[in-house]
Design a protein around this motif. Structure first.
Motif, PDB file in Angstrom:
ATOM      1  N   UNK A 158      73.310  67.333 -36.827  1.00 50.03           N
ATOM      2  CA  UNK A 158      73.950  66.587 -35.742  1.00 50.03           C
ATOM      3  C   UNK A 158      72.954  65.530 -35.284  1.00 50.03           C
ATOM      4  N   UNK A 159      73.191  64.292 -35.693  1.00 52.67           N
ATOM      5  CA  UNK A 159      72.250  63.198 -35.444  1.00 52.67           C
ATOM      6  C   UNK A 159      72.632  62.486 -34.146  1.00 52.67           C
ATOM      7  N   UNK A 183      69.287  66.605 -33.880  1.00 54.46           N
ATOM      8  CA  UNK A 183      68.224  65.600 -33.837  1.00 54.46           C
ATOM      9  C   UNK A 183      68.527  64.565 -32.756  1.00 54.46           C
ATOM     10  N   UNK A 184      67.500  64.158 -32.025  1.00 51.46           N
ATOM     11  CA  UNK A 184      67.681  63.119 -31.011  1.00 51.46           C
ATOM     12  C   UNK A 184      66.330  62.462 -30.765  1.00 51.46           C
ATOM     13  N   UNK A 206      62.971  66.311 -32.599  1.00 52.13           N
ATOM     14  CA  UNK A 206      62.944  64.891 -32.254  1.00 52.13           C
ATOM     15  C   UNK A 206      62.979  64.063 -33.531  1.00 52.13           C
ATOM     16  N   UNK A 207      63.774  63.007 -33.511  1.00 49.59           N
ATOM     17  CA  UNK A 207      63.860  62.123 -34.681  1.00 49.59           C
ATOM     18  C   UNK A 207      64.401  60.776 -34.249  1.00 49.59           C
ATOM     19  N   UNK A 224      77.453  62.419 -36.555  1.00 49.32           N
ATOM     20  CA  UNK A 224      76.835  61.557 -35.548  1.00 49.32           C
ATOM     21  C   UNK A 224      77.917  61.149 -34.554  1.00 49.32           C
ATOM     22  N   UNK A 225      77.770  61.591 -33.333  1.00 48.48           N
ATOM     23  CA  UNK A 225      78.789  61.369 -32.315  1.00 48.48           C
ATOM     24  C   UNK A 225      78.268  60.463 -31.205  1.00 48.48           C
ATOM     25  N   UNK A 226      78.854  59.259 -31.092  1.00 50.71           N
ATOM     26  CA  UNK A 226      78.537  58.329 -29.999  1.00 50.71           C
ATOM     27  C   UNK A 226      77.051  58.012 -29.918  1.00 50.71           C
ATOM     28  N   UNK A 227      76.433  57.754 -31.066  1.00 52.08           N
ATOM     29  CA  UNK A 227      75.017  57.407 -31.117  1.00 52.08           C
ATOM     30  C   UNK A 227      74.758  56.103 -31.845  1.00 52.08           C
ATOM     31  N   UNK A 228      75.485  55.847 -32.914  1.00 54.64           N
ATOM     32  CA  UNK A 228      75.166  54.735 -33.795  1.00 54.64           C
ATOM     33  C   UNK A 228      75.270  53.374 -33.116  1.00 54.64           C
ATOM     34  N   UNK A 229      76.067  53.257 -32.075  1.00 51.66           N
ATOM     35  CA  UNK A 229      76.242  51.966 -31.413  1.00 51.66           C
ATOM     36  C   UNK A 229      74.955  51.478 -30.756  1.00 51.66           C
ATOM     37  N   UNK A 230      73.979  52.360 -30.578  1.00 52.76           N
ATOM     38  CA  UNK A 230      72.708  51.973 -29.985  1.00 52.76           C
ATOM     39  C   UNK A 230      71.773  51.315 -31.004  1.00 52.76           C
ATOM     40  N   UNK A 231      72.145  51.362 -32.293  1.00 46.74           N
ATOM     41  CA  UNK A 231      71.268  50.853 -33.348  1.00 46.74           C
ATOM     42  C   UNK A 231      71.912  49.624 -33.978  1.00 46.74           C
TER      43      UNK A 231
END
Length: 262
Positions: A36-37, A60-61, A83-84, A100-107
């Motif tokens: 879970x990224x 991972x976060x 941590x990652x 990956x849930x609601x994370x990729x938009x930050x990258x």
């Protein structure tokens, strides 16, 4: 930028639903390693450990605050948190499910990252991700417009992402198909009903407003918030709930992608 795990889970019912809608489309039976990224404070990762008790499940976060809370509150024999930084992370060969849930938009470069991850995954592996598709909504456009005013531009130039922070469904579908994945991509707009005074402000305090709060000192942050609160309360007017309180309709578009490597 520091995250506040308690603020993030303030609207857990609304924030969690897309995760379950996403992972329901994964039909892996006996995965070995589930990742879970961008796991946040960990309760959703815990649900994956319960779903696949024979798998090793890793959350991972990049936020130490999130990982600390996840380790303190989420426990299962097959569950761990690390941590990652997603921007330089790659899946191990034995990864059978990557979520990956609601994370990729930050990258900003997340489309290229997805392509690299899909290439690294073994045949039969699953990839499932969800990103917000609401960067053109008033909650975000008003924040960007305010940050671009003469008062705030010197301090906030480049801090807020633009309306292309997430791609469109067709963009992600092409990435999955090009990588040889059987693909399912869709979008949903949730008609979220929030309660309390100016709840949209409270919502973005846990996510979209974090970069602004991280850049400004306490006095300036309070001033920015006050003006933004006025703007967003006009864009999302409260209605009477007939019980002496108020409700606010906060539509939220999300984009989902699920695929299995042939």
């Amino acid at each position: 930028m520091k995250w506040d795990p308690n603020k993030y889970v303030q609207f857990a019912d609304h924030r969690d639903r897309p995760f379950y809608d996403l992972t329901a489309r994964i039909t892996a039976a006996t995965p070995r390693l589930v990742v879970d990224l961008g796991c946040g404070p960990g309760p959703l990762t815990h649900s994956l450990a319960e779903r696949w008790p024979d798998a090793r499940v890793v959350g991972l976060d990049s936020s130490e605050e999130m990982i600390e809370q996840a380790r303190a509150k989420q426990h299962a024999d097959n569950l761990s948190f690390e941590s990652a930084d997603a921007s330089n992370w790659m899946p191990k060969p034995e990864t059978d499910v990557l979520v990956s849930n609601a994370m990729l938009q930050w990258i900003p470069e997340h489309r290229q990252l997805i392509a690299r991850w899909l290439e690294a995954l073994a045949p039969g592996a699953w990839f499932a991700a969800q990103v917000p598709g609401n960067f053109g909504s008033p909650s975000h456009t008003l924040m960007r417009q305010l940050a671009d005013t003469e008062r705030w531009a010197p301090q906030l130039a480049g801090v807020l992402r633009h309306d292309d922070a997430s791609g469109e469904p067709a963009d992600y579908l092409k990435i999955l198909l090009d990588a040889g994945f059987e693909s399912d991509v869709w979008e949903t707009t949730y008609g979220q009903i929030l309660s309390g005074p100016n709840p949209v402000l409270e919502w973005v305090r846990g996510t979209a407003l974090r970069p602004v709060l991280a850049r400004l000192n306490a006095e300036d942050a309070a001033e920015f918030e006050a003006r933004y609160a006025e703007l967003v309360s006009e864009a999302y007017p409260a209605i009477d709930d007939h019980r002496g309180g108020t409700l606010t309709l906060f539509p939220f578009r999300r984009i989902f992608m699920v695929g299995r490597k042939r």
